[in-house]
Design an enzyme around this catalytic site. Structure first.
Site, mmCIF file in Angstrom:
data_model
loop_
_atom_site.group_PDB
_atom_site.id
_atom_site.type_symbol
_atom_site.label_atom_id
_atom_site.label_comp_id
_atom_site.label_asym_id
_atom_site.label_seq_id
_atom_site.Cartn_x
_atom_site.Cartn_y
_atom_site.Cartn_z
ATOM 1 C CG ASP A 153 -22.422 71.675 -24.910
ATOM 2 O OD1 ASP A 153 -21.989 70.890 -25.775
ATOM 3 O OD2 ASP A 153 -21.794 71.965 -23.875
ATOM 4 C CE LYS A 196 -22.386 67.398 -28.526
ATOM 5 N NZ LYS A 196 -22.736 68.587 -27.689
ATOM 6 C CG ASP A 221 -19.393 73.080 -27.561
ATOM 7 O OD1 ASP A 221 -18.453 73.495 -28.275
ATOM 8 O OD2 ASP A 221 -19.207 72.412 -26.520
ATOM 9 C CG ASN A 222 -19.211 69.659 -28.540
ATOM 10 O OD1 ASN A 222 -20.070 69.977 -27.714
ATOM 11 N ND2 ASN A 222 -17.950 69.478 -28.225
ATOM 12 C CD GLU A 278 -15.518 69.639 -24.689
ATOM 13 O OE1 GLU A 278 -15.479 70.456 -25.627
ATOM 14 O OE2 GLU A 278 -16.469 68.852 -24.506
HETATM 15 N N1 SAM Z 1 -23.073 72.515 -21.460
HETATM 16 C C1 SAM Z 1 -22.283 71.738 -20.510
HETATM 17 C C2 SAM Z 1 -21.011 72.476 -20.186
HETATM 18 O O1 SAM Z 1 -20.385 73.007 -21.120
HETATM 19 O O2 SAM Z 1 -20.627 72.539 -19.014
HETATM 20 C C3 SAM Z 1 -21.966 70.364 -21.037
HETATM 21 C C4 SAM Z 1 -23.158 69.583 -21.512
HETATM 22 S S1 SAM Z 1 -22.774 67.889 -21.929
HETATM 23 C C5 SAM Z 1 -21.782 68.045 -23.354
HETATM 24 C C6 SAM Z 1 -24.321 67.299 -22.593
HETATM 25 C C7 SAM Z 1 -25.410 67.075 -21.555
HETATM 26 O O3 SAM Z 1 -26.665 67.066 -22.240
HETATM 27 C C8 SAM Z 1 -25.337 65.743 -20.823
HETATM 28 O O4 SAM Z 1 -25.308 65.992 -19.431
HETATM 29 C C9 SAM Z 1 -26.619 64.997 -21.216
HETATM 30 O O5 SAM Z 1 -27.183 64.242 -20.165
HETATM 31 C C10 SAM Z 1 -27.526 66.136 -21.621
HETATM 32 N N2 SAM Z 1 -28.525 65.819 -22.666
HETATM 33 C C11 SAM Z 1 -28.296 65.161 -23.824
HETATM 34 N N3 SAM Z 1 -29.391 65.139 -24.587
HETATM 35 C C12 SAM Z 1 -30.361 65.811 -23.909
HETATM 36 C C13 SAM Z 1 -31.698 66.143 -24.184
HETATM 37 N N4 SAM Z 1 -32.279 65.792 -25.344
HETATM 38 N N5 SAM Z 1 -32.396 66.838 -23.259
HETATM 39 C C14 SAM Z 1 -31.809 67.212 -22.095
HETATM 40 N N6 SAM Z 1 -30.527 66.937 -21.782
HETATM 41 C C15 SAM Z 1 -29.806 66.252 -22.666
HETATM 42 MG MG MG Z 2 -19.895 70.645 -25.746
#
Ligand code: SAM
Ligand code: MG
Length: 214
Positions: free
Chosen positions: A141, A144, A169-170, A199
């Site tokens: 998640d 993407k 997800d997504n 969501e």
């Molecule tokens: N899983 C969480 C929830 O449902 O409560 C939501 C996660 S949110 C959609 C995506 C998160 O992934 C963001 O906080 C972003 O900073 C982090 N993120 C994106 N790419 C990443 C990566 N390559 N490594 C670590 N974190 C990452």
């Molecule tokens: Mg998501």
């Protein structure tokens, strides 16, 4: 300076949830996101699908990519059997700081290791650093465009075993077309789509569950 959305989410938890009660933390966040500010948590509707997959797999080792404020982390951690190793990865330090507080507020800090860093840097080191052999359950998640490169890293570094389950997800909104095409066409996975909604909206979205066949 103005507070951030994660900070306001944390405030809503501290004000409305019962300390040590994961269900009330989940409800407080969902209420905040429905009535105050939308946020990119998996949310309650897809969260129920996540819950049922975690319960069905009953994993001993879990990896989550993308912690954000810890909403899905709390959902997953509250369902794990004692002794399960659960690593969640977040590369934004400000989000990770809020997530630590929300996870602790729910009383789940001993069930989760929150690692700050980028998935692509961590996955190759995760066996050595955390004494993992394979993951029974992985929740994707994060951003993407990382789903496909990261599943390939799982394969390359031997982190999947026969029966490992990936839940992404997504896959419709924002969408992960290259990942979907890969898991649906690779003979190494048996993949299934769970329709739902983005969501806190009525927009179509869903989760893809992919069983690694070995
Ligand atoms: N899983 C969480 C929830 O449902 O409560 C939501 C996660 S949110 C959609 C995506 C998160 O992934 C963001 O906080 C972003 O900073 C982090 N993120 C994106 N790419 C990443 C990566 N390559 N490594 C670590 N974190 C990452
Ligand atoms: Mg998501």
């Amino acid at each position: 300076t103005r507070s951030t959305r994660p900070q306001r989410m944390l405030k809503a938890v501290q004000k409305n949830a019962i300390r040590g009660n994961p269900e009330s933390v989940i409800s407080a966040i969902d209420y905040f996101c429905k009535h105050s500010e939308w946020a990119m948590n998996v949310g309650d509707e897809k969260g129920c699908i996540l819950d049922s997959v975690v319960t069905e797999v009953d994993p001993s080792t879990v990896l989550e990519l993308g912690t954000y404020c810890g909403y899905s982390t709390v959902r997953i951690a509250r369902l794990l059997s004692p002794g399960t190793k659960f690593i969640t990865v977040e590369f934004n330090p400000a989000s990770a700081e809020v997530a630590r507080k929300i996870i602790a507020y729910a009383g789940l800090q001993d069930k989760v290791t929150l690692v700050e860093g980028a998935s692509g840097d961590l996955i190759p080191q995760i066996k050595k650093l955390y004494g993992i052999t394979t993951f029974d359950f992985i929740f994707l998640d994060h951003w993407k465009d990382r789903y496909l490169p990261d599943i390939k890293l799982f394969e390359e570094y031997g982190l999947l075993g026969k029966g490992s389950v990936l839940l992404a997800d997504n896959v419709i909104c924002p969408g992960t077309p290259e990942y979907l095409e890969y898991v649906r066409n690779s003979p190494r996975y048996e993949s299934r789509y769970y329709p739902s909604h983005l969501e806190y909206t009525k927009v179509e979205d869903g989760l893809e569950k992919s069983l690694f066949l070995g």
